[in-house]
Design a protein around this motif. Structure first.
Motif, PDB file in Angstrom:
ATOM      1  N   HIS A 127       0.881   5.700  -0.961  1.00 45.45           N
ATOM      2  CA  HIS A 127       0.122   6.798  -1.558  1.00 45.45           C
ATOM      3  C   HIS A 127      -0.655   7.524  -0.465  1.00 45.45           C
ATOM      4  CE1 HIS A 127       0.748   5.173  -5.684  1.00 45.45           C
ATOM      5  NE2 HIS A 127       0.722   4.010  -5.060  1.00 45.45           N
ATOM      6  N   TYR A 128      -0.498   8.850  -0.425  1.00 44.49           N
ATOM      7  CA  TYR A 128      -1.190   9.607   0.627  1.00 44.49           C
ATOM      8  C   TYR A 128      -1.914  10.825   0.068  1.00 44.49           C
ATOM      9  CZ  TYR A 128       3.212  12.270   0.347  1.00 44.49           C
ATOM     10  OH  TYR A 128       4.302  12.978  -0.095  1.00 44.49           O
ATOM     11  N   ARG A 129      -2.356  10.751  -1.178  1.00 44.21           N
ATOM     12  CA  ARG A 129      -3.061  11.881  -1.801  1.00 44.21           C
ATOM     13  C   ARG A 129      -4.313  12.260  -1.020  1.00 44.21           C
ATOM     14  NH1 ARG A 129      -2.579  14.505  -6.423  1.00 44.21           N
ATOM     15  NH2 ARG A 129      -0.882  13.105  -7.005  1.00 44.21           N
ATOM     16  N   ALA A 130      -4.972  11.272  -0.414  1.00 41.37           N
ATOM     17  CA  ALA A 130      -6.183  11.546   0.360  1.00 41.37           C
ATOM     18  C   ALA A 130      -5.872  12.039   1.771  1.00 41.37           C
ATOM     19  CB  ALA A 130      -7.058  10.296   0.432  1.00 41.37           C
ATOM     20  N   ALA A 131      -4.597  12.029   2.162  1.00 42.67           N
ATOM     21  CA  ALA A 131      -4.191  12.481   3.496  1.00 42.67           C
ATOM     22  C   ALA A 131      -2.895  13.285   3.391  1.00 42.67           C
ATOM     23  CB  ALA A 131      -4.025  11.293   4.434  1.00 42.67           C
ATOM     24  N   PRO A 132      -2.913  14.390   2.662  1.00 38.29           N
ATOM     25  CA  PRO A 132      -1.675  15.141   2.434  1.00 38.29           C
ATOM     26  C   PRO A 132      -1.017  15.655   3.704  1.00 38.29           C
ATOM     27  CG  PRO A 132      -3.607  16.415   1.755  1.00 38.29           C
ATOM     28  CD  PRO A 132      -4.076  15.025   2.013  1.00 38.29           C
ATOM     29  N   GLU A 133      -1.805  15.857   4.744  1.00 44.37           N
ATOM     30  CA  GLU A 133      -1.245  16.358   5.998  1.00 44.37           C
ATOM     31  C   GLU A 133      -0.328  15.331   6.667  1.00 44.37           C
ATOM     32  OE1 GLU A 133      -4.780  13.961   7.167  1.00 44.37           O
ATOM     33  OE2 GLU A 133      -4.300  15.383   5.548  1.00 44.37           O
ATOM     34  N   ARG A 134      -0.416  14.075   6.247  1.00 44.21           N
ATOM     35  CA  ARG A 134       0.425  13.017   6.808  1.00 44.21           C
ATOM     36  C   ARG A 134       1.704  12.793   5.991  1.00 44.21           C
ATOM     37  NH1 ARG A 134      -3.021   7.751   7.846  1.00 44.21           N
ATOM     38  NH2 ARG A 134      -0.965   7.088   8.567  1.00 44.21           N
ATOM     39  N   GLY A 135       1.861  13.555   4.924  1.00 39.82           N
ATOM     40  CA  GLY A 135       2.960  13.328   4.007  1.00 39.82           C
ATOM     41  C   GLY A 135       4.328  13.346   4.656  1.00 39.82           C
ATOM     42  N   GLU A 136       4.614  14.365   5.440  1.00 46.16           N
ATOM     43  CA  GLU A 136       5.946  14.485   6.053  1.00 46.16           C
ATOM     44  C   GLU A 136       6.253  13.298   6.957  1.00 46.16           C
ATOM     45  OE1 GLU A 136       6.745  18.139   7.965  1.00 46.16           O
ATOM     46  OE2 GLU A 136       6.320  19.384   6.205  1.00 46.16           O
ATOM     47  N   ASP A 137       5.273  12.884   7.750  1.00 46.03           N
ATOM     48  CA  ASP A 137       5.492  11.753   8.654  1.00 46.03           C
ATOM     49  C   ASP A 137       5.692  10.455   7.878  1.00 46.03           C
ATOM     50  OD1 ASP A 137       5.250  13.413  10.838  1.00 46.03           O
ATOM     51  OD2 ASP A 137       3.126  12.951  11.178  1.00 46.03           O
ATOM     52  N   ILE A 138       4.929  10.271   6.810  1.00 48.23           N
ATOM     53  CA  ILE A 138       5.053   9.049   6.006  1.00 48.23           C
ATOM     54  C   ILE A 138       6.417   8.991   5.332  1.00 48.23           C
ATOM     55  CG2 ILE A 138       4.189   7.897   3.933  1.00 48.23           C
ATOM     56  CD1 ILE A 138       1.370   8.878   4.784  1.00 48.23           C
ATOM     57  N   ILE A 139       6.842  10.103   4.748  1.00 46.69           N
ATOM     58  CA  ILE A 139       8.151  10.148   4.084  1.00 46.69           C
ATOM     59  C   ILE A 139       9.267   9.880   5.089  1.00 46.69           C
ATOM     60  CG2 ILE A 139       9.788  11.672   2.912  1.00 46.69           C
ATOM     61  CD1 ILE A 139       7.347  13.020   1.584  1.00 46.69           C
ATOM     62  N   ALA A 140       9.154  10.479   6.267  1.00 51.20           N
ATOM     63  CA  ALA A 140      10.176  10.274   7.300  1.00 51.20           C
ATOM     64  C   ALA A 140      10.237   8.814   7.724  1.00 51.20           C
ATOM     65  CB  ALA A 140       9.881  11.162   8.508  1.00 51.20           C
ATOM     66  N   LEU A 141       9.077   8.169   7.868  1.00 48.38           N
ATOM     67  CA  LEU A 141       9.043   6.761   8.256  1.00 48.38           C
ATOM     68  C   LEU A 141       9.731   5.891   7.209  1.00 48.38           C
ATOM     69  CD1 LEU A 141       8.068   4.332   9.944  1.00 48.38           C
ATOM     70  CD2 LEU A 141       5.909   4.432   8.655  1.00 48.38           C
ATOM     71  N   VAL A 142       9.418   6.140   5.934  1.00 45.87           N
ATOM     72  CA  VAL A 142      10.007   5.326   4.866  1.00 45.87           C
ATOM     73  C   VAL A 142      11.519   5.513   4.819  1.00 45.87           C
ATOM     74  CG1 VAL A 142      10.056   4.913   2.378  1.00 45.87           C
ATOM     75  CG2 VAL A 142       7.870   5.307   3.537  1.00 45.87           C
ATOM     76  N   HIS A 143      11.970   6.752   4.976  1.00 45.29           N
ATOM     77  CA  HIS A 143      13.413   7.006   5.015  1.00 45.29           C
ATOM     78  C   HIS A 143      14.064   6.264   6.183  1.00 45.29           C
ATOM     79  CE1 HIS A 143      14.565   9.814   1.847  1.00 45.29           C
ATOM     80  NE2 HIS A 143      13.371  10.385   1.979  1.00 45.29           N
ATOM     81  N   ASP A 144      13.411   6.294   7.341  1.00 48.43           N
ATOM     82  CA  ASP A 144      13.969   5.618   8.519  1.00 48.43           C
ATOM     83  C   ASP A 144      14.064   4.106   8.297  1.00 48.43           C
ATOM     84  OD1 ASP A 144      14.203   8.009   9.838  1.00 48.43           O
ATOM     85  OD2 ASP A 144      12.398   7.762  11.053  1.00 48.43           O
ATOM     86  N   LEU A 145      13.052   3.527   7.684  1.00 49.54           N
ATOM     87  CA  LEU A 145      13.048   2.085   7.463  1.00 49.54           C
ATOM     88  C   LEU A 145      14.087   1.658   6.427  1.00 49.54           C
ATOM     89  CD1 LEU A 145       9.213   1.304   7.432  1.00 49.54           C
ATOM     90  CD2 LEU A 145      10.850   0.913   9.280  1.00 49.54           C
TER      91      LEU A 145
END
Length: 242
Positions: A127-145
């Motif tokens: 969950h990144y609602r409190a850090a929306p600017e990190r959304g793209e990086d978080i999604i990319a990391l999860v996809h990579d893993l």
């Protein structure tokens, strides 16, 4: 304008966050309206038990929030199901690959005071609602893993991304539910607000029913309703037969 439900002919599938309760900055911060459990009980009884809450949350979490209401439920995007209130919850077995991703997420240092990693056992949500600017990086990391594992898939929602076993969704939840009594033979109606709910709406439509989109944004839903408050008002009218 939404149609009135047919008590003997419709089956109702309800998303939870953003549909029955307002979305909160953190999943644990939601506020359940005091009248909601009684409303769920009343409406379920009017539909002969053909009402299910379909959520990305676990069924035990739904039970804790909606107690003492008794209702059918599908949790974790179709990976947990209880189609009759007296039945046990049936869960799928998580693949070993999920444990590998879990270990990688723990070691990634992604979690902090603004990003929460929620381990649901059968899936892992970030969950990144409190850090929306990190959304793209978080999604990319999860996809990579998740990419090396064919038995895992990634599901993105409103300020959340989740890795889970492949082959399960709110569509499979609706399809499974519609094979069970008391849902079988009825017209499915799916109400939800998020991208993940589109699968449930698609399945409901394919089975002769329709979807209802809560709020704004693109949707395949045939009908639309403005907000959580409007959903609760409509459900209250349906529970009373007008």
């Amino acid at each position: 304008m939404l149609l009135d439900l047919e008590p003997d002919g419709d089956a109702l599938f309800l998303d939870f966050d953003g549909t029955l309760v307002e979305i909160a900055p953190r999943p644990d911060d939601i506020v359940v309206p005091r009248h909601l459990p009684a409303l769920i009980d009343r409406l379920s009884a009017r539909l002969g038990g053909a009402l299910a809450v379909v959520s990305g949350r676990a069924v035990h979490a739904l039970d804790s929030y909606l107690s003492p209401a008794r209702f059918a439920a599908s949790g974790l995007h179709g990976m947990e199901n209880r189609w009759n209130t007296g039945d046990p919850v049936i869960r799928v077995q998580p693949p070993e690959s999920l444990e590998s991703v879990r270990a990688s997420l723990v070691g990634s240092g992604i979690a902090d005071e603004r990003v929460r990693v929620e381990d649901k056992g059968l899936s892992i949500a970030i969950h990144y609602r409190a850090a929306p600017e990190r959304g793209e990086d978080i999604i990319a990391l999860v996809h990579d893993l998740a990419a090396p594992y064919a038995d895992l898939s990634v599901l993105a929602g409103k300020m959340v991304v989740e890795v889970k076993p492949s082959g399960y969704s709110k569509a499979t939840a609706v399809e499974d539910g519609m094979r069970q009594s008391p849902f079988s033979g009825r017209r499915p109606v799916f109400i939800g607000d998020d991208v993940t709910d589109e699968d449930g709406m698609r399945a409901a439509t394919a089975l002769g029913g329709y979807g209802v989109k809560v709020g704004e944004g693109p949707s395949l839903a045939e009908k639309r309703i403005g907000s959580v408050r409007h959903v609760l008002d409509w459900l209250d009218r349906q529970s009373k037969g007008h």
